[in-house]
Design an enzyme around this catalytic site. Structure first.
Site, mmCIF file in Angstrom:
data_model
loop_
_atom_site.group_PDB
_atom_site.id
_atom_site.type_symbol
_atom_site.label_atom_id
_atom_site.label_comp_id
_atom_site.label_asym_id
_atom_site.label_seq_id
_atom_site.Cartn_x
_atom_site.Cartn_y
_atom_site.Cartn_z
ATOM 1 N N MET A 155 -60.200 97.233 20.158
ATOM 2 C CA MET A 155 -60.398 96.751 18.821
ATOM 3 C C MET A 155 -59.843 95.952 18.263
ATOM 4 O O MET A 155 -59.631 94.939 18.095
ATOM 5 C CB MET A 155 -60.968 97.812 18.093
ATOM 6 C CG MET A 155 -61.654 97.014 16.263
ATOM 7 S SD MET A 155 -62.067 98.113 15.405
ATOM 8 C CE MET A 155 -63.201 99.507 15.813
ATOM 9 N N TYR A 181 -60.108 102.726 27.292
ATOM 10 C CA TYR A 181 -61.601 103.798 28.186
ATOM 11 C C TYR A 181 -62.177 103.978 28.881
ATOM 12 O O TYR A 181 -62.523 102.826 29.209
ATOM 13 C CB TYR A 181 -62.508 102.792 26.250
ATOM 14 C CG TYR A 181 -61.490 102.765 25.323
ATOM 15 C CD1 TYR A 181 -61.423 104.378 24.822
ATOM 16 C CD2 TYR A 181 -61.402 102.066 24.621
ATOM 17 C CE1 TYR A 181 -61.273 104.731 22.907
ATOM 18 C CE2 TYR A 181 -60.833 101.781 22.884
ATOM 19 C CZ TYR A 181 -61.612 103.448 22.405
ATOM 20 O OH TYR A 181 -60.892 103.427 21.310
ATOM 21 N N ARG A 203 -87.029 73.681 11.619
ATOM 22 C CA ARG A 203 -86.153 74.474 11.295
ATOM 23 C C ARG A 203 -86.274 74.534 9.611
ATOM 24 O O ARG A 203 -86.840 74.641 8.991
ATOM 25 C CB ARG A 203 -84.830 74.522 12.096
ATOM 26 C CG ARG A 203 -83.657 75.766 11.791
ATOM 27 C CD ARG A 203 -82.819 75.351 12.568
ATOM 28 N NE ARG A 203 -82.018 74.053 12.245
ATOM 29 C CZ ARG A 203 -80.768 74.127 13.026
ATOM 30 N NH1 ARG A 203 -79.863 75.073 13.558
ATOM 31 N NH2 ARG A 203 -79.842 72.696 11.717
ATOM 32 N N LYS A 236 -68.317 72.934 9.724
ATOM 33 C CA LYS A 236 -68.648 74.280 8.734
ATOM 34 C C LYS A 236 -67.819 75.514 9.654
ATOM 35 O O LYS A 236 -67.184 74.836 10.769
ATOM 36 C CB LYS A 236 -70.219 74.568 8.574
ATOM 37 C CG LYS A 236 -70.713 74.126 10.351
ATOM 38 C CD LYS A 236 -71.910 73.721 10.608
ATOM 39 C CE LYS A 236 -72.288 74.190 12.231
ATOM 40 N NZ LYS A 236 -74.009 72.998 12.088
#
Ligand SMILES: *Cc1c(COP(=O)(O)O)cnc(C)c1O
Length: 356
Positions: free
Chosen positions: A311, A265, A128, A35
């Site tokens: 990023m 930064y 669940r 998955k």
């Protein structure tokens, strides 16, 4: 461009260790969980390796994942069929008899046409997803009336990592569920479905118990995810596995800087000596978690990755053409106070996966 190397040898090694630890005599009981893009490793790449070692059963997240690997396995089960709805994909999947759909509630039994293979999820204490043991009778009534194919009845033991009695209580509860299911199947003249309940950590702990049960009450499958990728899910002592993924990033540029220079930064990193700092082409936009002040992480070669990550790039105390950001994701998981699963599944699907 960053890329992930997937080690074939490590995958084969993990398969050997897992089979030996869980079910040495019946390796066909080992199913692989693919998955979420094979936990970020690349679903087609890992599926190909799984096929090579003879794994016949896979679990995926959604219909699209099932279709993408349909020719490679004898049995594929979709854990969350509604997580990415698409009518034409659904139609294709319904036409492939070896694809089964997980059904987590009585209502969702109504979603499927006659002859669809389903696996019924039962809640055995995790609270669940799944129907209750008491709803089994009603579920089988609907399954028979709608002519669905009951391929499996399963649960998820959510306490595999915990040395508490809850793990054993859930195993005993599933045993009761299996007994009840067999009675009901006999009553409804439905063939015995396959049973399964354990993921990596649980299977390592309870496969021996499973093997002591009468044949018809044994689990038929173990749903192994994280162990194939080379990690133990918890802190319990289980066999040593080898991570299969290494993340590489290529250099964008290098700057020679003097002692005291600040980088990135807000200039939160400063150089203690004169040196070269390079940027490499992976950032939090590619799914790598954002390294920030206070965190200390190194590439596999031992170069410090300097906070803050951007990023689309990271700054590293290095000037080599590429770096291995990790070949074992546990240091990242620890720095971010999370688990390897979370770091790995975030890596974007567009990052190339290369089997080596
Ligand atoms: C993800 C998942 C697994 C695999 O768990 P691991 O800890 O990765 O082995 C097994 N069963 C179900 C239902 C899952 O969702």
């Amino acid at each position: 461009m960053p890329y992930l190397e997937i080690s074939k040898n490590n995958f084969f090694y993990n398969h050997k260790i897992i089979t030996k630890a869980i079910t040495p005599k019946n390796s066909e009981k080992i199913a692989i969980v693919l998955k979420d893009n094979a936990y970020g490793h690349g679903i087609t790449e890992v599926a190909t390796l799984a096929k090579e070692v003879g794994i016949q059963t896979a679990f995926v997240k959604n219909i699209q994942e099932a279709l993408s690997i349909a020719p490679l396995f004898k049995n594929i089960t979709i854990l969350y069929p509604n997580s990415l709805p698409n009518q034409s994909a659904l139609k294709s999947a319904l036409n492939i008899p070896h694809i089964a759909f997980c059904v987590p509630s009585l209502e969702s039994l109504q979603d499927y046409p006659a002859n669809t293979s389903i696996e019924l999820k039962i809640d055995s204490g995790m609270h669940r997803n799944g129907i209750t043991k008491e709803q089994l009778h009603e579920a089988l009534t609907i399954i028979q009336a709608h002519n669905l194919r009951l391929k499996g009845i399963f649960t998820h033991n959510g306490y595999g990592d915990d040395l508490s009695s809850a793990f054993y209580a859930q195993n005993i509860e599933f045993l009761e569920i299996k007994k009840e299911a067999l009675k009901l199947c006999a009553h409804f003249k439905i063939p015995r479905p396959r049973f399964h309940s354990l993921s990596s950590s649980g299977a390592m702990r309870a496969s021996a118990f499973n093997a002591t049960l009468p044949q018809e009450l044994q689990d038929d499958l173990f749903r192994i995810g994280i162990a194939f990728y080379g990690y133990n899910s918890g802190s319990l002592e289980i066999p040593k596995l080898k991570p299969i993924a290494s993340l590489f990033a290529n250099k964008i540029s290098t700057l020679k800087l003097e002692k005291g220079a600040s980088i990135g930064y807000s200039g939160v990193s400063t150089l203690k000596t004169n040196g070269s700092i390079s940027t490499y082409d992976i950032g939090y936009g590619d799914g790598l978690f954002r390294l920030r002040e206070g965190m200390e992480l190194y590439t596999a070669e031992g170069y410090r990755i300097l906070p803050r990550a951007s990023m689309d790039c990271i700054s590293v105390e290095s000037d080599t053409p590429k770096v291995c950001v990790f070949n074992d994701v546990r240091a990242f998981a620890n720095a971010f106070k999370t688990i390897p699963y979370e770091i790995l599944t975030h890596l974007h699907a567009y990052i190339p996966r290369i089997i080596v």
